[in-house]
Design an enzyme around this catalytic site. Structure first.
Site, PDB file in Angstrom:
ATOM      1  NE  ARG A  75      -3.326  -0.096   2.983  1.00 22.82           N
ATOM      2  CZ  ARG A  75      -4.267  -0.715   4.252  1.00 22.82           C
ATOM      3  NH1 ARG A  75      -3.633  -0.017   5.130  1.00 22.82           N
ATOM      4  NH2 ARG A  75      -4.881  -1.010   3.682  1.00 22.82           N
ATOM      5  NE  ARG A 144      -2.536   2.336   9.388  1.00 16.57           N
ATOM      6  CZ  ARG A 144      -3.419   1.068   9.025  1.00 16.57           C
ATOM      7  NH1 ARG A 144      -3.896   1.033   8.173  1.00 16.57           N
ATOM      8  NH2 ARG A 144      -3.056   0.161  10.209  1.00 16.57           N
ATOM      9  CE  LYS A 206      -6.202  -0.181  11.343  1.00 15.23           C
ATOM     10  NZ  LYS A 206      -7.037  -0.470  10.337  1.00 15.23           N
ATOM     11  CE  LYS A 208      -7.803   3.862   8.641  1.00 18.58           C
ATOM     12  NZ  LYS A 208      -8.803   2.478   8.514  1.00 18.58           N
ATOM     13  CB  CYS A 427     -13.675  -3.541   2.051  1.00 20.98           C
ATOM     14  SG  CYS A 427     -14.621  -5.048   2.057  1.00 20.98           S
ATOM     15  CB  CYS A 433      -9.463  -8.795   2.564  1.00 25.69           C
ATOM     16  SG  CYS A 433      -9.117  -8.403   5.126  1.00 25.69           S
ATOM     17  CB  CYS A 472     -15.466  -9.146   8.305  1.00 27.44           C
ATOM     18  SG  CYS A 472     -13.755  -7.412   7.944  1.00 27.44           S
ATOM     19  CB  CYS A 476     -12.761  -1.859   4.177  1.00 26.43           C
ATOM     20  SG  CYS A 476     -10.914  -2.962   5.784  1.00 26.43           S
TER      21      CYS A 476
HETATM   22 FE1  SRM Z   1      -8.796  -1.284   5.949  1.00 23.14          FE
HETATM   23  C1  SRM Z   1      -7.653  -4.432   8.114  1.00 23.14           C
HETATM   24  C2  SRM Z   1      -8.569  -2.873   3.395  1.00 23.14           C
HETATM   25  C3  SRM Z   1      -9.905   1.099   4.676  1.00 23.14           C
HETATM   26  C4  SRM Z   1     -10.861  -0.187   8.538  1.00 23.14           C
HETATM   27  N1  SRM Z   1      -8.236  -3.570   5.907  1.00 23.14           N
HETATM   28  C5  SRM Z   1      -7.940  -3.562   6.533  1.00 23.14           C
HETATM   29  C6  SRM Z   1      -7.087  -5.464   5.946  1.00 23.14           C
HETATM   30  C7  SRM Z   1      -5.711  -4.625   6.066  1.00 23.14           C
HETATM   31  C8  SRM Z   1      -6.691  -6.625   6.437  1.00 23.14           C
HETATM   32  C9  SRM Z   1      -5.694  -6.886   7.635  1.00 23.14           C
HETATM   33  O1  SRM Z   1      -5.481  -6.486   8.648  1.00 23.14           O
HETATM   34  O2  SRM Z   1      -5.221  -8.026   7.180  1.00 23.14           O
HETATM   35  C10 SRM Z   1      -7.763  -4.831   4.557  1.00 23.14           C
HETATM   36  C11 SRM Z   1      -6.347  -5.795   3.436  1.00 23.14           C
HETATM   37  C12 SRM Z   1      -7.228  -6.086   2.603  1.00 23.14           C
HETATM   38  C13 SRM Z   1      -6.820  -6.814   0.820  1.00 23.14           C
HETATM   39  O3  SRM Z   1      -6.874  -7.980   0.792  1.00 23.14           O
HETATM   40  O4  SRM Z   1      -5.987  -5.479   0.154  1.00 23.14           O
HETATM   41  C14 SRM Z   1      -7.647  -3.671   4.890  1.00 23.14           C
HETATM   42  N2  SRM Z   1      -8.659  -0.523   4.363  1.00 23.14           N
HETATM   43  C15 SRM Z   1      -8.590  -1.816   3.668  1.00 23.14           C
HETATM   44  C16 SRM Z   1      -9.134  -0.984   2.069  1.00 23.14           C
HETATM   45  C17 SRM Z   1      -8.287  -1.133   1.157  1.00 23.14           C
HETATM   46  C18 SRM Z   1     -10.208  -0.979   1.751  1.00 23.14           C
HETATM   47  C19 SRM Z   1     -10.324  -0.854  -0.015  1.00 23.14           C
HETATM   48  O5  SRM Z   1     -11.461  -1.561  -0.366  1.00 23.14           O
HETATM   49  O6  SRM Z   1     -10.124   0.897  -0.592  1.00 23.14           O
HETATM   50  C20 SRM Z   1      -8.711   0.573   2.014  1.00 23.14           C
HETATM   51  C21 SRM Z   1      -6.842   0.816   2.591  1.00 23.14           C
HETATM   52  C22 SRM Z   1      -6.712   2.249   3.228  1.00 23.14           C
HETATM   53  C23 SRM Z   1      -5.652   2.924   2.921  1.00 23.14           C
HETATM   54  O7  SRM Z   1      -5.335   3.488   1.726  1.00 23.14           O
HETATM   55  O8  SRM Z   1      -4.800   2.944   3.872  1.00 23.14           O
HETATM   56  C24 SRM Z   1      -8.801   0.346   3.783  1.00 23.14           C
HETATM   57  N3  SRM Z   1      -9.901   0.677   6.502  1.00 23.14           N
HETATM   58  C25 SRM Z   1     -10.245   1.724   6.054  1.00 23.14           C
HETATM   59  C26 SRM Z   1     -11.348   2.238   6.508  1.00 23.14           C
HETATM   60  C27 SRM Z   1     -11.967   3.166   5.643  1.00 23.14           C
HETATM   61  C28 SRM Z   1     -11.173   4.478   6.159  1.00 23.14           C
HETATM   62  O9  SRM Z   1      -9.625   4.197   6.568  1.00 23.14           O
HETATM   63  O10 SRM Z   1     -10.982   5.923   6.021  1.00 23.14           O
HETATM   64  C29 SRM Z   1     -11.290   1.633   7.919  1.00 23.14           C
HETATM   65  C30 SRM Z   1     -12.492   2.354   8.251  1.00 23.14           C
HETATM   66  C31 SRM Z   1     -11.945   3.084   9.451  1.00 23.14           C
HETATM   67  C32 SRM Z   1     -11.575   3.181  10.923  1.00 23.14           C
HETATM   68  O11 SRM Z   1     -10.464   2.776  10.516  1.00 23.14           O
HETATM   69  O12 SRM Z   1     -12.207   3.222  11.518  1.00 23.14           O
HETATM   70  C33 SRM Z   1     -10.489  -0.204   7.281  1.00 23.14           C
HETATM   71  N4  SRM Z   1      -9.636  -2.201   7.972  1.00 23.14           N
HETATM   72  C34 SRM Z   1     -10.073  -1.780   9.196  1.00 23.14           C
HETATM   73  C35 SRM Z   1      -9.954  -2.432   9.979  1.00 23.14           C
HETATM   74  C36 SRM Z   1     -10.978  -1.750  11.185  1.00 23.14           C
HETATM   75  C37 SRM Z   1      -9.772  -1.310  12.290  1.00 23.14           C
HETATM   76  C38 SRM Z   1     -10.641  -0.544  13.681  1.00 23.14           C
HETATM   77  O13 SRM Z   1      -9.805  -0.135  15.373  1.00 23.14           O
HETATM   78  O14 SRM Z   1     -11.363  -0.810  14.090  1.00 23.14           O
HETATM   79  C39 SRM Z   1      -9.450  -3.441  10.174  1.00 23.14           C
HETATM   80  C40 SRM Z   1      -8.574  -4.295  11.127  1.00 23.14           C
HETATM   81  C41 SRM Z   1      -7.617  -4.016  11.844  1.00 23.14           C
HETATM   82  O15 SRM Z   1      -7.131  -3.037  11.840  1.00 23.14           O
HETATM   83  O16 SRM Z   1      -7.317  -5.404  12.619  1.00 23.14           O
HETATM   84  C42 SRM Z   1      -8.800  -3.154   9.073  1.00 23.14           C
HETATM   85 FE1  SF4 Z   2     -11.474  -6.810   4.786  1.00 28.34          FE
HETATM   86 FE2  SF4 Z   2     -13.285  -6.020   6.730  1.00 28.34          FE
HETATM   87 FE3  SF4 Z   2     -11.597  -4.647   5.317  1.00 28.34          FE
HETATM   88 FE4  SF4 Z   2     -13.284  -5.776   4.065  1.00 28.34          FE
HETATM   89  S1  SF4 Z   2     -14.358  -4.853   5.427  1.00 28.34           S
HETATM   90  S2  SF4 Z   2     -11.197  -5.577   3.324  1.00 28.34           S
HETATM   91  S3  SF4 Z   2     -13.065  -7.756   4.899  1.00 28.34           S
HETATM   92  S4  SF4 Z   2     -11.295  -6.064   6.585  1.00 28.34           S
END
Ligand code: SRM
Ligand code: SF4
Length: 568
Positions: A75, A144, A206, A208, A427, A433, A472, A476
């Site tokens: 990323r 981030r 993390k 943001k 997502c 993922c 899930c 994201c």
């Molecule tokens: Fe996310 C984890 C993909 C934006 C909340 N996210 C993941 C992981 C890395 C899975 C993992 O931990 O192994 C996913 C990788 C999937 C893959 O195969 O690519 C993943 N997140 C993404 C992306 C690629 C979704 C997308 O379809 O675009 C986004 C990448 C953003 C970037 O460029 O940095 C992405 N993730 C978000 C967002 C939206 C935002 O940031 O505005 C959120 C919700 C906002 C937030 O953080 O509350 C988000 N991702 C999470 C979470 C839950 C975090 C939490 O503290 O609640 C996880 C799980 C974790 O961190 O344990 C997670």
């Molecule tokens: Fe993976 Fe859940 Fe984030 Fe979708 S919402 S990319 S399934 S961690």
């Protein structure tokens, strides 16, 4: 049990890591496995990469007694989602050379490459850096990628906000030299090194940050840990409302975890922005929960300590009281498609990229089209927080050539698509993922097609309804802000949420739990029928289901109305 041993295991990994080095160099050099050593799998996130395996073939490989098909997602850090045509072309080449032949635009305005094998990680990251795109802090317990409004209309304010976005990203960047040592053969300077803002254990989780420019809330500012809402008067940037403690992630069935809308703390001038961001970040560094990782985001620190406590702690660190927040008004959180002309007279083309995936598939050759455009484009590309793309700063004379290249490759801006399809997000989810419970990106076209058919049947084809799907509840694609959201529960099964608004200011509520597609569509059908016949003018679907009592009124952001709105 001592306090030390109660800390989450990730805290130990960070402490032992010598500012994010761990044994990454050894892990990368180990030819026996496609994986990294366990601790290094955590540490590599801070360098912008995740170890993954192809879940489509996981079971088959297990039966063949093979190790999982390991590969890595990379990323980028790309403040505000802006890159040059040269950078685009370099990433495009890497998609073929080392990754799975596609580029992914993320919901935080970054690029992801999927499917890079271990021995090719270093050349891939080095090639990115050669065109000045790095990956440090794209993942991990740090600040981030900083987001910024992608609105191309307000050119002057946008340019200023982008400047602050980049400055904030730089200001909150880890200072460890580990990144350069591991990926860029940098000089080894570990002995003399410090991490002045983060300290050796970085953040509890993390973090943001984003900058929004009303009336557009494309960055979903209330879902961010740290937000700055630009206050622009007569075209001049006065400063920003400071917001804190938003977040989306939750765990099914665990009520101690939940999505949360950010609170507004006060107003800061542009000159105060960096210090205010640092004060919020270091407060979270010092007070965030380092024992239970799922309670470690800033939103839980605020829930535990209170927003007034946070304000006074931030003010103590700043050495002054924050000014009162100014009125703001958001109109929507989506993108505007097609060509628009900015204040400077230059043109901007926003194109719909479904689920952010840039690939050549089914006669729609997005990768080829955008690479061809990059070869002739003199402006820049901007990734939107809705996974779409703006081909920005185009001279009038060059518009026709860009349109022709899109046409020649079987794609277009998408303006003719229904608003439902244009605004839907999904997502990544399966197959990469590891946390996915159900399909999202691979299901978006199919589900939105079926929902669109229902809407057409009710005469709602041209009514914008915001749909977001995630595999899930980590959220994201920020599903808990959508008017309709599907959140994966198990293969083919989703929780159905209703009631977000189109401005990113209200959380939705679960309406049905753990249901399959047929039940989702039958649950939505009568609601859409009712909406078609009984909605108020301009009433959104989310507003409608609340007015009708279909769901209880969910939390929304207390609005600071503008003077004109409060006048009778
Ligand atoms: Fe996310 C984890 C993909 C934006 C909340 N996210 C993941 C992981 C890395 C899975 C993992 O931990 O192994 C996913 C990788 C999937 C893959 O195969 O690519 C993943 N997140 C993404 C992306 C690629 C979704 C997308 O379809 O675009 C986004 C990448 C953003 C970037 O460029 O940095 C992405 N993730 C978000 C967002 C939206 C935002 O940031 O505005 C959120 C919700 C906002 C937030 O953080 O509350 C988000 N991702 C999470 C979470 C839950 C975090 C939490 O503290 O609640 C996880 C799980 C974790 O961190 O344990 C997670
Ligand atoms: Fe993976 Fe859940 Fe984030 Fe979708 S919402 S990319 S399934 S961690």
């Amino acid at each position: 049990m001592s306090h030390e041993s109660a800390l989450s295991p990730v805290e130990g990994i960070k402490t032992r890591s010598r500012l994010l080095r761990g044994t990454l160099l050894e892990s990368l050099a180990d030819p026996v496995t496609g994986a990294l050593a366990e601790d290094d799998q955590t540490l590599i996130k801070f360098h912008g990469s995740y170890q993954q395996d192809d879940r489509d073939v996981r079971e088959e490989r297990r039966q063949q007694k093979l190790e999982p098909a390991y590969s890595f997602m990379i990323r980028t850090r790309l403040p505000g989602g802006v890159c040059t045509p040269q950078q685009w072309l370099a990433l495009d080449a890497l998609a073929d050379q080392y990754a799975n032949g596609s580029l992914r635009l993320t919901t935080r305005q970054a690029f992801q490459l999927h499917g890079v094998i271990k021995r090719e990680l270093k050349p891939t990251i080095a090639a990115m850096n050669a065109v000045l795109i790095d990956t440090i802090a794209a993942c991990g317990d740090v600040n981030r990628n900083v987001m910024s409004a992608a609105n191309p209309y307000l050119s002057a304010a946008h340019a200023e906000a982008l400047g602050w976005t980049r400055a904030l990203s730089d200001h909150l960047l880890p200072k460890t030299h580990a990144y350069r040592e591991i990926w860029l053969d940098g000089e080894k300077i570990e002995a003399t090194e410090e991490e002045p803002m983060y300290g050796p254990t970085y953040l509890p989780r993390k973090f943001k940050a984003a900058i929004a420019i009303p009336p557009l809330n494309d960055v979903d500012i209330y879902s961010q840990d740290l937000g700055f809402i630009a206050i622009v008067e007569d075209g001049v940037l006065q400063g920003f409302n400071l917001t804190v403690g938003g977040g989306m992630g939750s765990t099914h069935g665990d009520t101690t975890t939940f999505p949360r809308l950010a609170d507004t703390l006060g107003f800061v001038t542009p000159g105060q922005l960096l210090a205010a961001g640092e004060a919020v970040l270091t407060t979270q560094r010092d007070f965030g929960n380092r024992i239970v990782r799922k309670h470690a985001r800033l939103k839980y620190t605020i829930e535990t300590q209170g927003v007034d406590w946070l304000r006074s702690e931030v003010e103590r660190r700043l050495g002054y009281a924050l000014a009162p927040a100014r009125p703001v008004r958001f109109e929507h959180n989506g993108d505007r498609f097609g060509w628009v002309q900015g204040e400077s007279g230059q043109w901007h083309l926003t194109v719909r990229i479904e689920a952010g995936r840039i690939a050549d598939r089914g006669g729609r050759n997005w990768r080829q089209a955008l690479a061809a455009i990059a070869r002739i484009h003199h402006g820049e590309f901007r990734i939107t927080p809705n996974q779409n793309l703006v081909i920005a700063n185009v001279a009038d004379a060059e518009r026709a050539a860009i349109d022709a290249l899109l046409h020649a490759h079987g794609v277009d801006s998408g303006v003719a698509q229904s608003p439902l399809r244009l605004n839907a997000l999904a997502c990544v989810s399966l197959p990469t993922c590891p946390l996915a419970m159900a399909e999202a990106e691979r299901y978006l076209a199919e589900f939105s097609g079926k929902l669109e058919q229902l809407m057409v049947g009710h005469g709602l084809r041209d009514v914008p309804i915001g749909l977001r799907i995630t595999g899930c509840p980590n959220g994201c694609a920020r599903p808990f802000l959508a008017e309709i959201a599907l959140v994966g529960k198990a293969p083919g099964r989703y929780n159905l949420y209703l009631g977000g608004d189109r401005r990113g200011q209200r959380l939705n509520v679960m309406y049905r739990e753990n249901i399959v597609e047929a039940d989702i569509l039958s649950a939505l059908d009568p609601l859409l029928a009712d909406y078609a016949s009984a909605r108020g003018s301009d009433e959104g679907f989310g507003d409608f289901v609340i007015r009708k009592g279909v769901i209880a009124a969910p939390p929304s952001v207390p609005l600071l109305h503008t003077a004109s709105e409060t006048q009778p």
